[in-house]
Enzyme design. Structure first.
Site, mmCIF file in Angstrom:
data_model
loop_
_atom_site.group_PDB
_atom_site.id
_atom_site.type_symbol
_atom_site.label_atom_id
_atom_site.label_comp_id
_atom_site.label_asym_id
_atom_site.label_seq_id
_atom_site.Cartn_x
_atom_site.Cartn_y
_atom_site.Cartn_z
ATOM 1 N N ASN A 189 0.809 -1.224 0.000
ATOM 2 C CA ASN A 189 0.000 0.000 0.000
ATOM 3 C C ASN A 189 0.842 1.273 0.000
ATOM 4 O O ASN A 189 0.315 2.367 0.148
ATOM 5 C CB ASN A 189 -0.991 -0.009 1.169
ATOM 6 C CG ASN A 189 -0.322 0.005 2.527
ATOM 7 O OD1 ASN A 189 0.793 0.511 2.697
ATOM 8 N ND2 ASN A 189 -1.008 -0.560 3.521
ATOM 9 N N LEU A 191 2.581 3.056 1.891
ATOM 10 C CA LEU A 191 2.819 3.940 3.030
ATOM 11 C C LEU A 191 3.099 3.146 4.297
ATOM 12 O O LEU A 191 2.344 2.223 4.646
ATOM 13 C CB LEU A 191 1.612 4.850 3.259
ATOM 14 C CG LEU A 191 1.326 5.860 2.150
ATOM 15 C CD1 LEU A 191 0.047 6.629 2.452
ATOM 16 C CD2 LEU A 191 2.502 6.826 1.971
ATOM 17 N N GLU A 369 19.303 -18.086 12.267
ATOM 18 C CA GLU A 369 18.776 -18.408 13.593
ATOM 19 C C GLU A 369 17.366 -17.873 13.825
ATOM 20 O O GLU A 369 16.586 -18.466 14.579
ATOM 21 C CB GLU A 369 19.726 -17.887 14.674
ATOM 22 C CG GLU A 369 21.027 -18.658 14.771
ATOM 23 C CD GLU A 369 22.099 -18.195 13.790
ATOM 24 O OE1 GLU A 369 23.180 -18.820 13.764
ATOM 25 O OE2 GLU A 369 21.849 -17.213 13.055
#
Length: 624
Positions: A189, A191, A369
């Site tokens: 989107n 933003l 990890e």
């Protein structure tokens, strides 16, 4: 305000109903966040079309039976958009409108600010971005290689979290294991929290990155219902994971917020919410459920849990606890729910012992990890008993995943080898000197630190049935076996190895420092000083009763020695346990207090001030 539209659809809704459902999800996201006075409505509105199509037409899920092992899995990695997922729960009829509007983000309610498994339709806690897809890899591993059930794992990601390295670790491992049952949907989107994301709407760059990690990239207009439907229908690739890149607008559906900066994490004021709801077409009360898993889909085979025969060791034989971990884990493999994972050091942690016998239940995660812990969490979602191992120092890379595992109420087990200065010449980059503090701080965790092979094997067996996050700290070097095969060990216990009515000082250690404490006690007894010696193999929970008894018996004179930095380790556990004991304490705390270098184990123990001679000096000092 418009009169609510009411309709109920079970099975596969038509696309017009899906369009209405998407608007309902937007409206309810606005309503719930405005009522709560906090939340993320615009982040929810951008993904509403994609989620409406997915839930109404493609997610195979029996909402009345969330434990069905044939159900698809929906992991909401962009957990801040919780108004959307909770609005979905309302739309499928498992959450009522009153709970959605009046229970969202309220004290004591289920609909928390970010989703957690308090809700039976939520697999893992999300909200720490970059974790949903790694967790999804673990669930997908279970589906493809263990359950062997054709459920799909759908992960809804935000575009901001695509800047997290853990997302790309996840795609790399998903591609390595050919997880065709894993489909990530990225809500692009544009933003983020403070403004535009790193790539904005550069879908081509996203796609190239996805493909470079071995996954299939599919680009779609995230507000075109028919296009989304077609993409989801073709989401499964036969050989690799799929990433659907949906171009959306934050705040979509309301002209005042659509693709407008400054609305991240802000609920609409009441008057603005009314305008948004009106522009979105008013209230709706649709009940829409998509397909359920066919009854003839295979289900996992029942778990086999035979009697476990642990390895045994001769008293006095020198065996490393890391070696005993591998041997005990291999013995536990007779249980078909036990799974092992490692981060490319299985020949040092000795999880290779399990891998040689049960290669179909061993997953190599390589040097990743974060993904190691996340895969363990995902496997636990499906009821497996995962043991994840690597060098103790490197679990620090995954600490946020460990923290979130506890919030997910996941049952995972970790073994960290090569702890402390004892490891010798490799130097400080390999020496875990913070790990006990780190693991003790995790909510509800269990921290175990065996001093010999027998206790290590017994504690590995105990970990298999422990709830929550548990951690076993193992030692690189081989040390004498102290206990016979019939000696019991359980979390929360300790062992008193030296005791007499004449004891005047208590020596407490674990791992290598227990052996140093025993050597110190031998020196002291030759001087006419009787010392009580405690093996504090369970650091959390700690055996407060035994510690209090020792403190009382020895006039509060205690020497705690640990191969760890002074903060948060053995001494912290001891002092916390004795804080209300009523016995005045005189404590000498021996720990690693400066940056170590390379050397032999004995040189480094001595240089750190945690060897037998320093313990003797500390005891003498207390008795002066």
């Amino acid at each position: 305000m418009a009169t609510p539209v009411s309709e109920s659809t079970v099975g596969t809704a038509d696309l017009e109903t899906v369009r209405e459902l998407a608007q309902q999800l937007r409206v309810d996201s606005v309503r719930s966040s405005t009522s709560a006075g906090s939340g993320h409505p615009t982040s929810s509105m951008s993904a509403a079309d994609v989620l409406a199509v997915l839930v109404a037409r493609h997610l195979r899920y029996d909402w009345d039976n969330p434990a069905d092992p044939a159900n698809d899995h929906l992991i909401f990695s962009k957990g801040h958009a919780s108004p959307l997922i909770y609005s979905i729960f309302k739309a499928v009829g498992v959450v009522g409108d009153d709970e959605l509007i009046n229970g969202y983000r309220r004290f004591g309610e289920r609909l928390q600010g970010h989703p957690t498994p308090v809700l039976p339709w939520v697999d893992v806690a999300t909200g720490s971005l970059g974790q949903g897809l790694p967790d999804g890899v673990g669930v997908a591993l279970a589906g493809k290689y263990l359950d062997k059930v054709p459920y799909r794992v759908w992960v809804i990601c935000g575009d901001s979290e695509m800047a997290e390295g853990s997302v790309w670790e996840a795609l790399d491992k998903a591609s390595y294991y050919n997880l065709s049952n894993l489909i990530a949907i990225v809500d692009v989107n544009r933003l983020g929290q403070r403004g535009p994301t790193e790539l904005g709407w550069d879908l081509d760059t996203y796609a190239r990155r996805v493909e470079s990690f071995g996954a299939r990239a599919v680009v779609v207009d995230g507000h075109d219902i028919a296009a989304i439907d077609a993409v989801l229908a073709d989401a499964e690739d036969v050989t690799r994971p799929t990433v659907i890149l949906a171009r959306t607008r934050k705040g979509e559906g309301f002209s005042e917020t659509a693709d407008v900066e400054g609305w991240h994490g802000k609920p609409f004021p009441a008057d603005m919410a009314d305008r948004a709801i009106a522009e979105l077409g008013g209230l709706r009360d649709l009940r829409v459920r998509g397909p359920v898993p066919p009854a003839d889909l295979p289900r996992p085979a029942p778990v086999e849990r035979p009697v476990i025969t642990l390895p045994t060791y001769d008293l006095g034989a020198k065996v490393a606890t890391r070696r005993a971990y591998g041997q005990a884990l291999a013995a536990l493999g007779a249980r078909t729910d036990v799974v092992a994972l490692d981060a490319e050091v299985s020949n040092s942690t000795y999880s290779e012992d399990f891998a040689k016998i049960y290669p179909d239940r061993f997953f190599e995660i390589f040097i990743a990890e974060q993904q190691l812990v996340a895969a363990a969490v995902g496997l636990s979602v499906r009821g497996y008993v995962p043991f994840a191992s690597t060098f103790a120092a490197f679990f620090s890379r995954a600490y946020d995943f460990i923290r979130m595992a506890a919030i997910s109420q996941a049952d995972i087990r970790m073994s960290g080898s090569h702890a402390g200065v004892e490891i010798g010449a490799d130097g400080p980059s390999q020496m875990a000197l913070e790990d006990i503090a780190m693991m003790r701080a995790v909510g509800g965790s269990t921290v175990l630190y065996p001093s010999d092979a027998t206790s290590a094997a017994k504690l590995v067996e105990a970990m298999a049935d422990l709830p929550g996050v548990s951690y076993l700290r193992t030692t690189r070097g081989a040390y004498p076996v102290l206990y016979g095969p019939d000696e019991p060990f359980a979390p929360g216990g300790s062992k008193v190895l030296r005791r007499s009515n004449a004891d005047t000082v208590t020596l407490i250690g674990a791992g290598v420092t227990l052996h140093e404490s025993l050597a110190a006690a031998d020196t002291l007894v030759a001087e006419g000083i009787a010392a009580r010696v405690i093996d504090l193999y369970s650091v959390k929970p700690v055996d407060a009763a035994t510690l209090a008894d020792a403190a009382q018996a020895t006039g509060g004179r205690i020497v705690v020695t640990e191969d760890h930095y002074p903060e948060g380790g053995l001494a912290s556990a001891v002092l916390e346990a004795l804080s209300d004991g009523g016995v005045p304490l005189s404590v000498r705390h021996l720990a690693v207090r400066s940056l170590p270098g390379s050397g032999t184990s004995q040189e480094l123990l001595d240089a750190a001030g945690i060897s037998a001679r320093h313990i003797v000096e500390a005891a003498r000092d207390l008795l002066r």
